[in-house]
Design a protein around this motif. Structure first.
Motif, PDB file in Angstrom:
ATOM      1  N   ILE A  97      12.185  19.290  15.649  1.00  0.00           N
ATOM      2  CA  ILE A  97      12.234  17.998  16.345  1.00  0.00           C
ATOM      3  C   ILE A  97      13.469  17.949  17.234  1.00  0.00           C
ATOM      4  CG2 ILE A  97      12.577  15.514  16.014  1.00  0.00           C
ATOM      5  CD1 ILE A  97      10.769  15.811  13.487  1.00  0.00           C
ATOM      6  N   ARG A  98      14.602  18.339  16.686  1.00  0.00           N
ATOM      7  CA  ARG A  98      15.843  18.376  17.467  1.00  0.00           C
ATOM      8  C   ARG A  98      15.714  19.299  18.671  1.00  0.00           C
ATOM      9  NH1 ARG A  98      19.980  21.745  14.639  1.00  0.00           N
ATOM     10  NH2 ARG A  98      18.529  23.293  15.413  1.00  0.00           N
ATOM     11  N   ASP A  99      15.221  20.499  18.443  1.00  0.00           N
ATOM     12  CA  ASP A  99      15.171  21.504  19.501  1.00  0.00           C
ATOM     13  C   ASP A  99      14.222  21.135  20.635  1.00  0.00           C
ATOM     14  OD1 ASP A  99      16.982  22.905  17.957  1.00  0.00           O
ATOM     15  OD2 ASP A  99      15.491  24.331  17.191  1.00  0.00           O
ATOM     16  N   ASP A 100      13.202  20.325  20.340  1.00  0.00           N
ATOM     17  CA  ASP A 100      12.246  19.906  21.364  1.00  0.00           C
ATOM     18  C   ASP A 100      12.696  18.660  22.130  1.00  0.00           C
ATOM     19  OD1 ASP A 100      10.605  22.037  20.752  1.00  0.00           O
ATOM     20  OD2 ASP A 100       9.258  20.860  19.476  1.00  0.00           O
ATOM     21  N   ASP A 101      13.798  18.070  21.730  1.00  0.00           N
ATOM     22  CA  ASP A 101      14.315  16.860  22.381  1.00  0.00           C
ATOM     23  C   ASP A 101      14.821  17.200  23.785  1.00  0.00           C
ATOM     24  OD1 ASP A 101      15.884  14.664  23.230  1.00  0.00           O
ATOM     25  OD2 ASP A 101      16.583  14.258  21.204  1.00  0.00           O
ATOM     26  N   PRO A 102      14.355  16.484  24.805  1.00  0.00           N
ATOM     27  CA  PRO A 102      14.828  16.741  26.174  1.00  0.00           C
ATOM     28  C   PRO A 102      16.349  16.652  26.326  1.00  0.00           C
ATOM     29  CG  PRO A 102      12.889  15.355  26.243  1.00  0.00           C
ATOM     30  CD  PRO A 102      13.290  15.477  24.790  1.00  0.00           C
ATOM     31  N   ALA A 103      17.004  15.810  25.541  1.00  0.00           N
ATOM     32  CA  ALA A 103      18.465  15.726  25.618  1.00  0.00           C
ATOM     33  C   ALA A 103      19.094  17.045  25.175  1.00  0.00           C
ATOM     34  CB  ALA A 103      18.981  14.575  24.763  1.00  0.00           C
ATOM     35  N   ILE A 111      21.057   7.257  16.847  1.00  0.00           N
ATOM     36  CA  ILE A 111      20.710   7.521  15.456  1.00  0.00           C
ATOM     37  C   ILE A 111      19.191   7.487  15.318  1.00  0.00           C
ATOM     38  CG2 ILE A 111      20.725   5.156  14.573  1.00  0.00           C
ATOM     39  CD1 ILE A 111      22.660   7.532  12.649  1.00  0.00           C
ATOM     40  N   GLY A 112      18.673   8.352  14.488  1.00  0.00           N
ATOM     41  CA  GLY A 112      17.246   8.349  14.190  1.00  0.00           C
ATOM     42  C   GLY A 112      17.036   8.689  12.729  1.00  0.00           C
ATOM     43  N   ILE A 113      16.077   8.026  12.118  1.00  0.00           N
ATOM     44  CA  ILE A 113      15.671   8.330  10.752  1.00  0.00           C
ATOM     45  C   ILE A 113      14.293   8.976  10.868  1.00  0.00           C
ATOM     46  CG2 ILE A 113      15.193   7.444   8.448  1.00  0.00           C
ATOM     47  CD1 ILE A 113      17.994   6.692   9.180  1.00  0.00           C
ATOM     48  N   VAL A 114      14.189  10.208  10.395  1.00  0.00           N
ATOM     49  CA  VAL A 114      13.011  11.041  10.622  1.00  0.00           C
ATOM     50  C   VAL A 114      12.400  11.455   9.288  1.00  0.00           C
ATOM     51  CG1 VAL A 114      12.294  13.286  11.544  1.00  0.00           C
ATOM     52  CG2 VAL A 114      13.946  11.910  12.783  1.00  0.00           C
ATOM     53  N   LEU A 115      11.077  11.545   9.271  1.00  0.00           N
ATOM     54  CA  LEU A 115      10.357  12.155   8.158  1.00  0.00           C
ATOM     55  C   LEU A 115       9.909  13.539   8.597  1.00  0.00           C
ATOM     56  CD1 LEU A 115       8.139   9.194   6.939  1.00  0.00           C
ATOM     57  CD2 LEU A 115       9.922  10.360   5.616  1.00  0.00           C
ATOM     58  N   ALA A 116      10.246  14.555   7.815  1.00  0.00           N
ATOM     59  CA  ALA A 116       9.863  15.927   8.133  1.00  0.00           C
ATOM     60  C   ALA A 116       9.571  16.670   6.844  1.00  0.00           C
ATOM     61  CB  ALA A 116      10.977  16.621   8.914  1.00  0.00           C
ATOM     62  N   GLU A 117       8.789  17.728   6.951  1.00  0.00           N
ATOM     63  CA  GLU A 117       8.449  18.529   5.778  1.00  0.00           C
ATOM     64  C   GLU A 117       9.673  19.192   5.151  1.00  0.00           C
ATOM     65  OE1 GLU A 117       5.633  18.922   4.060  1.00  0.00           O
ATOM     66  OE2 GLU A 117       4.649  17.477   5.363  1.00  0.00           O
ATOM     67  N   ASP A 118      10.585  19.660   6.026  1.00  0.00           N
ATOM     68  CA  ASP A 118      11.777  20.364   5.557  1.00  0.00           C
ATOM     69  C   ASP A 118      12.784  20.426   6.700  1.00  0.00           C
ATOM     70  OD1 ASP A 118      10.773  22.364   7.278  1.00  0.00           O
ATOM     71  OD2 ASP A 118       9.907  23.495   5.616  1.00  0.00           O
ATOM     72  N   LEU A 119      13.924  21.035   6.434  1.00  0.00           N
ATOM     73  CA  LEU A 119      14.978  21.114   7.445  1.00  0.00           C
ATOM     74  C   LEU A 119      14.507  21.863   8.688  1.00  0.00           C
ATOM     75  CD1 LEU A 119      17.836  20.533   8.389  1.00  0.00           C
ATOM     76  CD2 LEU A 119      18.578  22.597   7.168  1.00  0.00           C
ATOM     77  N   ALA A 120      13.723  22.906   8.507  1.00  0.00           N
ATOM     78  CA  ALA A 120      13.227  23.663   9.665  1.00  0.00           C
ATOM     79  C   ALA A 120      12.385  22.771  10.580  1.00  0.00           C
ATOM     80  CB  ALA A 120      12.422  24.877   9.206  1.00  0.00           C
ATOM     81  N   ALA A 121      11.554  21.919   9.998  1.00  0.00           N
ATOM     82  CA  ALA A 121      10.742  20.993  10.799  1.00  0.00           C
ATOM     83  C   ALA A 121      11.636  19.967  11.494  1.00  0.00           C
ATOM     84  CB  ALA A 121       9.699  20.314   9.927  1.00  0.00           C
ATOM     85  N   ALA A 122      12.673  19.497  10.809  1.00  0.00           N
ATOM     86  CA  ALA A 122      13.625  18.567  11.423  1.00  0.00           C
ATOM     87  C   ALA A 122      14.351  19.244  12.587  1.00  0.00           C
ATOM     88  CB  ALA A 122      14.622  18.061  10.387  1.00  0.00           C
ATOM     89  N   GLU A 123      14.722  20.491  12.410  1.00  0.00           N
ATOM     90  CA  GLU A 123      15.396  21.231  13.486  1.00  0.00           C
ATOM     91  C   GLU A 123      14.478  21.442  14.681  1.00  0.00           C
ATOM     92  OE1 GLU A 123      16.705  24.573  11.181  1.00  0.00           O
ATOM     93  OE2 GLU A 123      18.684  23.671  10.845  1.00  0.00           O
ATOM     94  N   PHE A 147      14.095   9.179  25.385  1.00  0.00           N
ATOM     95  CA  PHE A 147      13.506   7.973  24.776  1.00  0.00           C
ATOM     96  C   PHE A 147      11.986   8.069  24.716  1.00  0.00           C
ATOM     97  CE2 PHE A 147      17.549   5.857  26.256  1.00  0.00           C
ATOM     98  CZ  PHE A 147      18.075   5.720  24.991  1.00  0.00           C
ATOM     99  N   ALA A 148      11.361   8.645  25.729  1.00  0.00           N
ATOM    100  CA  ALA A 148       9.904   8.829  25.713  1.00  0.00           C
ATOM    101  C   ALA A 148       9.502   9.778  24.580  1.00  0.00           C
ATOM    102  CB  ALA A 148       9.424   9.355  27.066  1.00  0.00           C
ATOM    103  N   TYR A 149      10.241  10.867  24.420  1.00  0.00           N
ATOM    104  CA  TYR A 149       9.971  11.843  23.352  1.00  0.00           C
ATOM    105  C   TYR A 149      10.064  11.171  21.982  1.00  0.00           C
ATOM    106  CZ  TYR A 149      10.929  15.808  20.223  1.00  0.00           C
ATOM    107  OH  TYR A 149      10.915  16.708  19.185  1.00  0.00           O
ATOM    108  N   TRP A 150      11.154  10.444  21.741  1.00  0.00           N
ATOM    109  CA  TRP A 150      11.330   9.797  20.447  1.00  0.00           C
ATOM    110  C   TRP A 150      10.329   8.663  20.250  1.00  0.00           C
ATOM    111  CZ3 TRP A 150      14.319  10.927  16.202  1.00  0.00           C
ATOM    112  CH2 TRP A 150      15.066  12.100  16.316  1.00  0.00           C
ATOM    113  N   PHE A 209      23.518  19.058  29.593  1.00  0.00           N
ATOM    114  CA  PHE A 209      24.607  18.092  29.460  1.00  0.00           C
ATOM    115  C   PHE A 209      25.390  18.160  28.150  1.00  0.00           C
ATOM    116  CE2 PHE A 209      21.697  16.045  32.568  1.00  0.00           C
ATOM    117  CZ  PHE A 209      22.516  16.239  33.662  1.00  0.00           C
ATOM    118  N   GLU A 210      25.157  19.164  27.331  1.00  0.00           N
ATOM    119  CA  GLU A 210      25.961  19.431  26.137  1.00  0.00           C
ATOM    120  C   GLU A 210      25.948  18.317  25.098  1.00  0.00           C
ATOM    121  OE1 GLU A 210      29.822  21.002  27.094  1.00  0.00           O
ATOM    122  OE2 GLU A 210      28.988  22.328  28.629  1.00  0.00           O
ATOM    123  N   PHE A 211      24.755  17.775  24.836  1.00  0.00           N
ATOM    124  CA  PHE A 211      24.591  16.889  23.693  1.00  0.00           C
ATOM    125  C   PHE A 211      24.702  17.725  22.427  1.00  0.00           C
ATOM    126  CE2 PHE A 211      22.457  14.510  26.993  1.00  0.00           C
ATOM    127  CZ  PHE A 211      22.739  13.191  26.671  1.00  0.00           C
TER     128      PHE A 211
END
Length: 109
Positions: free
Chosen positions: A72-78, A58-70, A31-34, A83-85
């Motif tokens: 964001i995902r990869d840096d998420d502490p979850a 659920i999150g609605i994100v603005l990113a330059e492209d799919l790689a940038a969105a990925e 939650f802090a990251y997001w 814990f296999e999120f």
């Protein structure tokens, strides 16, 4: 910029109600990251969803492209936790916000 929908799928359907202390600590970091992404304007909206089949985030994100969105995902502490999120990311063909509209640069197909 392009809109993406993120769906964070927890390790079990009742996760939101049965988190261990260790899982809760990961979710606090998540939650802090997001919250930081929201403050920077990269996230338009976010929150947990009480789906009868199992809660998810659920999150609605603005990113330059799919790689940038990925990234964001990869840096998420979850996602970095043991814990296999899982996360599903979907391109939004059009995202309309109070600040304006964002169209996908091309339709995948």
């Amino acid at each position: 910029m392009t809109g993406y929908v993120f769906r964070l799928i927890p390790p079990r359907p009742d996760f939101a109600w049965t988190m261990s202390d260790e899982e809760r600590a990961v979710m606090d970091a998540h939650f802090a990251y997001w919250g930081e992404l929201l403050a920077r304007g990269q996230v338009v909206a976010l929150g947990p969803v009480a789906d009868p089949a199992g809660a998810y985030g659920i999150g609605i994100v603005l990113a330059e492209d799919l790689a940038a969105a990925e990234t964001i995902r990869d840096d998420d502490p979850a996602m970095r936790s043991p814990f296999e999120f899982r996360t599903e990311i979907a391109l939004m063909l059009r995202l309309v916000t109070p600040a304006g509209a964002y169209d996908a640069p091309e339709i995948p197909g």
